[in-house]
Scaffold this motif. Structure first.
Motif, PDB file in Angstrom:
ATOM      1  N   ALA A  72      -0.974  53.714  27.563  1.00 46.28           N
ATOM      2  CA  ALA A  72      -0.499  53.944  26.504  1.00 46.28           C
ATOM      3  C   ALA A  72      -0.741  52.831  25.840  1.00 46.28           C
ATOM      4  N   ILE A  73      -0.175  51.437  26.445  1.00 43.26           N
ATOM      5  CA  ILE A  73      -0.173  50.366  26.039  1.00 43.26           C
ATOM      6  C   ILE A  73      -1.663  50.064  25.230  1.00 43.26           C
ATOM      7  N   ALA A  74      -1.379  49.119  23.454  1.00 37.22           N
ATOM      8  CA  ALA A  74      -2.217  48.870  22.998  1.00 37.22           C
ATOM      9  C   ALA A  74      -2.989  47.796  23.431  1.00 37.22           C
ATOM     10  N   THR A  75      -1.858  47.100  23.138  1.00 36.34           N
ATOM     11  CA  THR A  75      -1.481  45.206  23.732  1.00 36.34           C
ATOM     12  C   THR A  75      -0.897  44.364  24.623  1.00 36.34           C
ATOM     13  N   GLY A  76      -1.552  43.801  25.354  1.00 34.91           N
ATOM     14  CA  GLY A  76      -0.477  43.608  26.709  1.00 34.91           C
ATOM     15  C   GLY A  76      -1.182  42.535  27.646  1.00 34.91           C
ATOM     16  N   LEU A  77      -0.454  42.501  28.548  1.00 31.83           N
ATOM     17  CA  LEU A  77      -0.842  41.691  30.028  1.00 31.83           C
ATOM     18  C   LEU A  77      -0.313  42.835  31.732  1.00 31.83           C
ATOM     19  N   LEU A  78      -1.869  42.879  31.768  1.00 34.33           N
ATOM     20  CA  LEU A  78      -2.000  43.485  33.178  1.00 34.33           C
ATOM     21  C   LEU A  78      -1.770  42.313  34.245  1.00 34.33           C
ATOM     22  N   THR A  79      -1.382  42.036  35.869  1.00 30.66           N
ATOM     23  CA  THR A  79      -1.100  41.534  36.173  1.00 30.66           C
ATOM     24  C   THR A  79      -0.856  41.639  37.923  1.00 30.66           C
ATOM     25  N   VAL A  80      -1.810  41.632  38.519  1.00 30.57           N
ATOM     26  CA  VAL A  80      -2.120  41.986  39.839  1.00 30.57           C
ATOM     27  C   VAL A  80      -1.989  41.278  41.341  1.00 30.57           C
ATOM     28  N   PHE A  81      -1.208  41.850  42.233  1.00 28.94           N
ATOM     29  CA  PHE A  81      -0.485  40.868  42.716  1.00 28.94           C
ATOM     30  C   PHE A  81      -0.343  41.678  44.535  1.00 28.94           C
ATOM     31  N   VAL A  82      -1.254  40.627  45.241  1.00 28.57           N
ATOM     32  CA  VAL A  82      -1.280  41.383  46.549  1.00 28.57           C
ATOM     33  C   VAL A  82      -0.253  40.826  47.463  1.00 28.57           C
ATOM     34  N   ARG A  83       0.552  41.914  48.540  1.00 31.02           N
ATOM     35  CA  ARG A  83       1.742  41.766  49.286  1.00 31.02           C
ATOM     36  C   ARG A  83       1.066  40.824  50.439  1.00 31.02           C
ATOM     37  N   HIS A  84      -0.207  40.644  50.567  1.00 31.25           N
ATOM     38  CA  HIS A  84      -0.265  39.533  51.614  1.00 31.25           C
ATOM     39  C   HIS A  84      -1.196  38.972  52.126  1.00 31.25           C
ATOM     40  N   THR A  85      -0.964  37.762  53.298  1.00 26.17           N
ATOM     41  CA  THR A  85      -1.687  36.430  53.354  1.00 26.17           C
ATOM     42  C   THR A  85      -2.576  36.691  54.153  1.00 26.17           C
ATOM     43  N   SER A  86      -3.113  37.671  54.546  1.00 30.37           N
ATOM     44  CA  SER A  86      -4.610  37.472  54.965  1.00 30.37           C
ATOM     45  C   SER A  86      -6.050  38.942  54.829  1.00 30.37           C
ATOM     46  N   CYS A  87      -5.639  38.929  53.156  1.00 25.51           N
ATOM     47  CA  CYS A  87      -6.492  39.770  51.849  1.00 25.51           C
ATOM     48  C   CYS A  87      -5.393  38.801  51.479  1.00 25.51           C
ATOM     49  N   SER A  88      -7.349  38.817  49.984  1.00 23.75           N
ATOM     50  CA  SER A  88      -6.461  38.658  48.367  1.00 23.75           C
ATOM     51  C   SER A  88      -7.830  39.573  47.505  1.00 23.75           C
ATOM     52  N   LEU A  89      -7.092  39.049  46.265  1.00 27.21           N
ATOM     53  CA  LEU A  89      -7.898  39.553  45.279  1.00 27.21           C
ATOM     54  C   LEU A  89      -9.237  38.615  44.575  1.00 27.21           C
ATOM     55  N   LEU A  90     -10.413  39.344  43.706  1.00 26.24           N
ATOM     56  CA  LEU A  90     -11.175  38.517  43.953  1.00 26.24           C
ATOM     57  C   LEU A  90     -12.039  39.260  42.335  1.00 26.24           C
ATOM     58  N   GLY A 110       0.657  34.178  39.225  1.00 23.22           N
ATOM     59  CA  GLY A 110       1.917  35.335  38.670  1.00 23.22           C
ATOM     60  C   GLY A 110       2.379  36.450  39.557  1.00 23.22           C
ATOM     61  N   ILE A 111       3.664  36.282  39.647  1.00 28.58           N
ATOM     62  CA  ILE A 111       4.238  37.154  40.519  1.00 28.58           C
ATOM     63  C   ILE A 111       5.173  38.495  40.363  1.00 28.58           C
ATOM     64  N   PRO A 112       5.269  40.061  40.292  1.00 32.51           N
ATOM     65  CA  PRO A 112       5.983  40.523  39.244  1.00 32.51           C
ATOM     66  C   PRO A 112       7.428  40.906  39.884  1.00 32.51           C
ATOM     67  N   VAL A 113       8.423  41.106  39.311  1.00 35.39           N
ATOM     68  CA  VAL A 113       9.518  41.320  39.829  1.00 35.39           C
ATOM     69  C   VAL A 113      10.341  43.034  38.979  1.00 35.39           C
ATOM     70  N   VAL A 114      10.736  43.337  40.369  1.00 33.37           N
ATOM     71  CA  VAL A 114      10.159  45.040  40.534  1.00 33.37           C
ATOM     72  C   VAL A 114      12.180  45.513  41.699  1.00 33.37           C
ATOM     73  N   GLU A 115      12.651  46.491  40.562  1.00 24.19           N
ATOM     74  CA  GLU A 115      13.930  46.104  41.223  1.00 24.19           C
ATOM     75  C   GLU A 115      14.679  45.188  42.026  1.00 24.19           C
ATOM     76  N   GLY A 116      14.669  43.927  40.573  1.00 24.25           N
ATOM     77  CA  GLY A 116      14.990  42.426  40.666  1.00 24.25           C
ATOM     78  C   GLY A 116      15.154  41.700  41.268  1.00 24.25           C
ATOM     79  N   ARG A 117      13.507  41.881  42.484  1.00 20.68           N
ATOM     80  CA  ARG A 117      13.387  40.372  43.039  1.00 20.68           C
ATOM     81  C   ARG A 117      11.827  40.817  43.339  1.00 20.68           C
ATOM     82  N   LEU A 118      11.816  39.542  43.354  1.00 19.60           N
ATOM     83  CA  LEU A 118      10.333  39.394  43.485  1.00 19.60           C
ATOM     84  C   LEU A 118       9.217  40.033  44.448  1.00 19.60           C
ATOM     85  N   ALA A 119       8.427  40.246  43.726  1.00 23.97           N
ATOM     86  CA  ALA A 119       7.607  41.495  44.633  1.00 23.97           C
ATOM     87  C   ALA A 119       6.652  40.809  45.627  1.00 23.97           C
ATOM     88  N   LEU A 120       7.193  39.753  46.503  1.00 21.36           N
ATOM     89  CA  LEU A 120       6.585  39.638  47.519  1.00 21.36           C
ATOM     90  C   LEU A 120       6.339  39.699  48.741  1.00 21.36           C
TER      91      LEU A 120
END
Lengths: 140, 140, 140
Positions: free
Chosen positions: C32-50, B102-112
């Motif tokens: 105050a969102i009750a039902t939804g989906l959170l996406t976490v995205f890291v903008r780098h390729t030498s660290c990651s998420l866990l 999953g990749i967020p879109v922010v200000e019309g662009r992929l957040a890559l």
């Protein structure tokens, strides 16, 4: 736009892959959502999620075999050993696979390929009750 | 809130990374979605998805080299061998990487990030046709 | 249906896990969102998420220990070595973990299990500034 959430509870009986494709398909079908996104999320850190081939059960045997060899029990440098010899390897196998998977819904169906099944990957030896959260967003 | 789905079809010619960043950017740009979420999903279990550095092609060479060493062909304990020596290693490499991103879109662009590219990671030796499903949800 | 995006900036001081659960919880709670989906995205390729256990810090020590052994510095076949001995191993560790994680929001709370924490996994030795994009979609 609509949302549906659900929990699938699985009773695992030792290490291995437990298919849950049909539970997830049922949620999508019941919802009547035509276009959307399904997110599958496992609420544990010693089991994980995997999309894998559902045709030949040997694939599952070999996946198990590989992860057991890559992350064996008894690595003597481990510090976190109080919860049993299979616990820290379970956390590591979870880190190497998925906690969360998103699957698009297209024309009322999960976009899984012909040979893709969704599995809970249990990494602990003893039976566990595992909760998987499903979130579906989309339109009819 | 709007949704768009699409399929990107890639023709692979052996193991390695195939960049698909521009196809995905085009979908986002064409959609005129300003804020949203793009999900990329591969419909196969012997190739996978990866976000990696797009600057130095040596990074891709080394990623290939590592996975080939971590999951070599010819592991003699494998059971699922009927589809060729590269098939079960391909399933294992897929399990170790991603089927869905999953990749967020922010200000019309992929957040890559600046150095991030999106790749299909082909694990089979022979040419394959690979389908990647794109799902975009968001608002203009 | 609403959307919120945000960036969490983390200052890392060498390899290891940096917990960011509370920053993410705050965004959900503020929205105050009750039902939804959170996406976490890291903008780098030498660290990651866990997502990993947040109870015993030894789990983090062992995760570090495992990845350091699985992807050691100094593998003599590496080609991409210009950015330091820890750079290519960092890309490989990122490929083996996650760039993006989706977490459902149910009854106003992240659906994390009791023992689950969200971490940035830093793979470089030197201090880095890391940007993590958050995207939340859902309804109050």
């Amino acid at each position: 736009m609509e949302q549906i959430t659900d929990i699938v509870r699985l009773e695992t009986r030792g290490q291995g892959l437990y298919e849950m494709t049909s539970s997830v398909r049922q949620l999508v079908s019941r919802s009547a959502i035509a276009t959307g996104l399904l997110t599958v999320f496992v609420r544990h850190t010693s089991c994980s999620l995997l999309i894998q081939e559902n045709a030949d059960p040997d694939v599952q045997t070999d996946l198990n075999g590989f992860f057991r060899r890559l992350v064996p029990e008894g690595m003597d440098w481990l510090v976190h050993t109080t919860e049993g010899p299979d616990d820290m390897p379970a956390h590591i196998k979870s880190a190497l696979t998925q906690t969360s998977i998103g699957i698009p819904v297209v024309e009322g169906r999960l976009a899984l390929g012909t040979w893709q099944g969704l599995y809970l990957f249990e990494h602990r030896r003893r039976p566990h009750q595992r909760d998987v959260v499903l979130h579906l967003i989309g339109e009819k």
